[in-house]
Design a protein around this motif. Structure first.
Motif, mmCIF file in Angstrom:
data_model
loop_
_atom_site.group_PDB
_atom_site.id
_atom_site.type_symbol
_atom_site.label_atom_id
_atom_site.label_comp_id
_atom_site.label_asym_id
_atom_site.label_seq_id
_atom_site.Cartn_x
_atom_site.Cartn_y
_atom_site.Cartn_z
ATOM 1 N N GLY A 72 0.809 -1.211 0.000
ATOM 2 C CA GLY A 72 0.000 0.000 0.000
ATOM 3 C C GLY A 72 0.843 1.263 0.000
ATOM 4 N N PRO A 73 0.184 2.435 0.060
ATOM 5 C CA PRO A 73 0.884 3.724 -0.055
ATOM 6 C C PRO A 73 1.859 4.025 1.081
ATOM 7 C CG PRO A 73 -1.451 4.032 0.468
ATOM 8 C CD PRO A 73 -1.282 2.605 0.107
ATOM 9 N N ASP A 74 1.717 3.369 2.246
ATOM 10 C CA ASP A 74 2.656 3.623 3.342
ATOM 11 C C ASP A 74 4.057 3.115 3.032
ATOM 12 O OD1 ASP A 74 0.855 4.919 4.978
ATOM 13 O OD2 ASP A 74 0.283 3.091 6.076
ATOM 14 N N PHE A 75 4.133 2.087 2.184
ATOM 15 C CA PHE A 75 5.438 1.495 1.895
ATOM 16 C C PHE A 75 5.698 1.493 0.382
ATOM 17 C CE2 PHE A 75 4.690 -0.070 6.197
ATOM 18 C CZ PHE A 75 5.934 0.151 6.771
ATOM 19 N N PHE A 76 5.531 0.349 -0.297
ATOM 20 C CA PHE A 76 5.927 0.264 -1.707
ATOM 21 C C PHE A 76 4.999 1.010 -2.658
ATOM 22 C CE2 PHE A 76 7.984 -3.743 -0.124
ATOM 23 C CZ PHE A 76 9.296 -3.334 -0.365
ATOM 24 N N ASP A 77 3.747 1.205 -2.269
ATOM 25 C CA ASP A 77 2.776 1.878 -3.134
ATOM 26 C C ASP A 77 2.768 1.216 -4.513
ATOM 27 O OD1 ASP A 77 0.886 3.608 -4.058
ATOM 28 O OD2 ASP A 77 2.088 5.432 -3.845
ATOM 29 N N ALA A 78 2.446 -0.072 -4.530
ATOM 30 C CA ALA A 78 2.544 -0.884 -5.745
ATOM 31 C C ALA A 78 1.658 -0.382 -6.874
ATOM 32 C CB ALA A 78 2.206 -2.333 -5.430
ATOM 33 N N HIS A 79 0.572 0.284 -6.558
ATOM 34 C CA HIS A 79 -0.309 0.790 -7.615
ATOM 35 C C HIS A 79 0.411 1.838 -8.459
ATOM 36 C CE1 HIS A 79 -3.975 1.906 -9.682
ATOM 37 N NE2 HIS A 79 -3.773 3.171 -9.358
ATOM 38 N N ARG A 80 1.184 2.716 -7.815
ATOM 39 C CA ARG A 80 1.902 3.771 -8.538
ATOM 40 C C ARG A 80 3.292 3.324 -8.975
ATOM 41 N NH1 ARG A 80 2.236 8.945 -5.021
ATOM 42 N NH2 ARG A 80 3.099 9.750 -6.980
ATOM 43 N N ILE A 126 13.446 2.337 -6.020
ATOM 44 C CA ILE A 126 12.239 1.986 -5.280
ATOM 45 C C ILE A 126 11.356 3.219 -5.237
ATOM 46 C CG2 ILE A 126 11.272 1.097 -3.118
ATOM 47 C CD1 ILE A 126 14.019 0.003 -2.413
ATOM 48 N N ARG A 127 10.088 3.060 -5.529
ATOM 49 C CA ARG A 127 9.134 4.184 -5.528
ATOM 50 C C ARG A 127 9.627 5.344 -6.395
ATOM 51 N NH1 ARG A 127 5.438 4.767 -0.679
ATOM 52 N NH2 ARG A 127 5.612 6.974 -1.189
ATOM 53 N N GLY A 128 10.277 5.032 -7.508
ATOM 54 C CA GLY A 128 10.739 6.060 -8.426
ATOM 55 C C GLY A 128 12.003 6.771 -8.000
ATOM 56 N N VAL A 129 12.578 6.381 -6.857
ATOM 57 C CA VAL A 129 13.810 6.999 -6.356
ATOM 58 C C VAL A 129 14.972 6.047 -6.620
ATOM 59 C CG1 VAL A 129 15.040 7.860 -4.336
ATOM 60 C CG2 VAL A 129 12.565 8.241 -4.565
ATOM 61 N N THR A 130 16.032 6.564 -7.243
ATOM 62 C CA THR A 130 17.203 5.754 -7.570
ATOM 63 C C THR A 130 18.400 6.215 -6.751
ATOM 64 O OG1 THR A 130 16.404 5.411 -9.845
ATOM 65 C CG2 THR A 130 18.748 5.007 -9.423
ATOM 66 N N ARG A 131 19.018 5.268 -6.043
ATOM 67 C CA ARG A 131 20.181 5.575 -5.217
ATOM 68 C C ARG A 131 21.202 4.441 -5.338
ATOM 69 N NH1 ARG A 131 19.701 9.699 -1.649
ATOM 70 N NH2 ARG A 131 21.374 8.812 -0.370
ATOM 71 N N PRO A 132 22.484 4.737 -5.109
ATOM 72 C CA PRO A 132 23.514 3.688 -5.226
ATOM 73 C C PRO A 132 23.487 2.725 -4.045
ATOM 74 C CG PRO A 132 24.505 5.759 -4.503
ATOM 75 C CD PRO A 132 23.068 6.070 -4.830
ATOM 76 N N VAL A 133 23.810 1.476 -4.323
ATOM 77 C CA VAL A 133 23.970 0.462 -3.282
ATOM 78 C C VAL A 133 25.196 -0.374 -3.623
ATOM 79 C CG1 VAL A 133 21.519 0.295 -2.703
ATOM 80 C CG2 VAL A 133 22.466 -1.182 -4.472
ATOM 81 N N GLU A 134 25.721 -1.054 -2.607
ATOM 82 C CA GLU A 134 26.892 -1.900 -2.796
ATOM 83 C C GLU A 134 26.609 -3.271 -2.215
ATOM 84 O OE1 GLU A 134 31.085 -0.251 -2.543
ATOM 85 O OE2 GLU A 134 30.987 -1.476 -0.705
ATOM 86 N N LEU A 135 26.765 -4.310 -3.039
ATOM 87 C CA LEU A 135 26.491 -5.677 -2.622
ATOM 88 C C LEU A 135 27.793 -6.427 -2.364
ATOM 89 C CD1 LEU A 135 23.798 -6.703 -5.274
ATOM 90 C CD2 LEU A 135 23.402 -5.722 -3.018
ATOM 91 N N GLN A 136 27.818 -7.196 -1.266
ATOM 92 C CA GLN A 136 28.904 -8.148 -1.059
ATOM 93 C C GLN A 136 28.487 -9.456 -1.718
ATOM 94 O OE1 GLN A 136 32.029 -7.895 0.272
ATOM 95 N NE2 GLN A 136 32.223 -9.966 -0.558
ATOM 96 N N LEU A 137 29.285 -9.950 -2.667
ATOM 97 C CA LEU A 137 28.917 -11.097 -3.479
ATOM 98 C C LEU A 137 29.867 -12.253 -3.253
ATOM 99 C CD1 LEU A 137 28.459 -9.130 -6.812
ATOM 100 C CD2 LEU A 137 26.690 -9.710 -5.152
ATOM 101 N N ASP A 138 29.336 -13.455 -3.230
ATOM 102 C CA ASP A 138 30.159 -14.655 -3.125
ATOM 103 C C ASP A 138 29.677 -15.691 -4.135
ATOM 104 O OD1 ASP A 138 31.944 -14.124 -0.791
ATOM 105 O OD2 ASP A 138 30.015 -13.898 0.220
ATOM 106 N N TYR A 139 30.636 -16.294 -4.816
ATOM 107 C CA TYR A 139 30.355 -17.420 -5.708
ATOM 108 C C TYR A 139 30.406 -18.684 -4.872
ATOM 109 C CZ TYR A 139 31.622 -21.172 -8.958
ATOM 110 O OH TYR A 139 31.685 -22.364 -9.632
#
Length: 219
Positions: A111-119, A146-159
Motif C-alpha cells: 500500500g501507499p505507506d510502503f511500496f505503493d505498488a499501484h503507482r 524503489i518508488r521512483g527513487v534511484t540511489r547507489p547500493v553496494e552488494l557483497q557477493l560470493d560465488y
C-alpha cells in the motif's frame, strides 16, 4: 545478485567425491588470482526462481526480526570469469509479490505507506561496476530504484560453486547481501514505541540467494 565462494565446480555424481581444488595462477586485471572454475562461468545466466530467494529482513518493535521475499521478478545476469569487472546484473522485481507470511502485513507493505505498488509496481536493481576482492568474493555496485527513487547500493557477493544437474542444466550458486536505509527511498512510514524507538527499523537487510542457470544460445 544477489550474484557471485566456497566450493569447487563439479558435475553431480553420487559415486565420486569432489577432489581438492587445483591452484591456478591466472589473475584478473587488478592482479587478483582467479580460480579456473570462474573462467568457465563466463556467459549469460538466468535466475531459477523456484530454487532462489530474493528477500529482506527488518527489525520489528526493537525485539524481533520480520523476514520476507519477492516471488515475481525477471533477471539478466552476465558473468565474465576472466575479467570480473565486465560482469553485470539487472533485476526487475514486482513489489506486489511480496510475501512475509502474514496477509494483512503484506497488504500494508504494497500500500501507499510502503511500496505503493499501484503507482510504483516495480523495483529495479542495475549494476554499474564489479570488483574482484579475492578468491571467490566480489563487490558489486549498482543503482537501486524503489518508488521512483534511484540511489547507489553496494552488494557483497560470493560465488558458491557450480554443477551440472541431473536434468542437464549448468547451475551456479551466488550469494549477495547489503543493508540499506529505507527512508533514503521514501519509505518513511513508522510508529514510535512508548519506551522509545521505532516499530519498524529504518535499516533493512537485502538478501539474494541465487541459483542461476546458464542461458542457452538461441537456435
Amino acid at each position: 545478485m544477489g550474484i557471485f565462494s566456497r566450493r569447487q565446480s563439479a558435475t553431480i555424481d553420487q559415486t565420486q567425491p569432489v577432489g581438492p581444488r587445483t591452484p591456478f595462477p591466472a589473475a584478473d586485471a587488478t592482479g587478483v588470482a582467479l580460480d579456473p572454475a570462474l573462467r568457465a562461468l563466463t556467459g549469460e545466466w538466468t535466475i531459477d526462481r523456484p530454487h532462489s530467494r530474493i528477500g529482506f529482513s527488518v527489525r520489528h518493535a526493537m525485539v524481533t526480526t520480520v523476514r520476507g521475499a519477492f516471488a515475481d521478478y525477471d533477471s539478466t545476469l552476465y558473468f565474465d570469469g576472466a575479467q570480473p569487472s565486465q560482469s553485470r546484473a539487472e533485476l526487475v522485481i514486482r513489489v506486489a509479490s511480496v510475501d512475509t507470511g502474514v496477509e494483512q502485513r503484506d497488504a500494508h507493505l504494497i500500500g501507499p505507506d510502503f511500496f505503493d505498488a499501484h503507482r510504483y509496481p516495480e523495483m529495479l536493481f542495475r549494476s554499474t561496476s564489479t570488483i574482484h576482492e579475492g578468491a571467490e568474493s566480489f563487490r558489486m555496485t549498482g543503482e537501486l530504484t524503489i518508488r521512483g527513487v534511484t540511489r547507489p547500493v553496494e552488494l557483497q557477493l560470493d560465488y558458491l560453486g557450480s554443477v551440472l544437474d541431473p536434468f542437464g542444466y549448468e547451475r551456479a550458486g551466488f550469494d549477495a547481501t547489503t543493508t540499506i536505509d529505507r527512508t533514503d527511498w521514501g519509505l518513511v512510514y513508522n510508529q514510535r514505541l512508548e519506551a522509545g524507538g521505532a516499530m519498524v527499523s529504518e535499516k533493512v537487510r537485502l538478501q539474494f540467494d541465487i541459483s542461476a542457470i546458464r542461458s542457452m544460445p538461441e537456435a
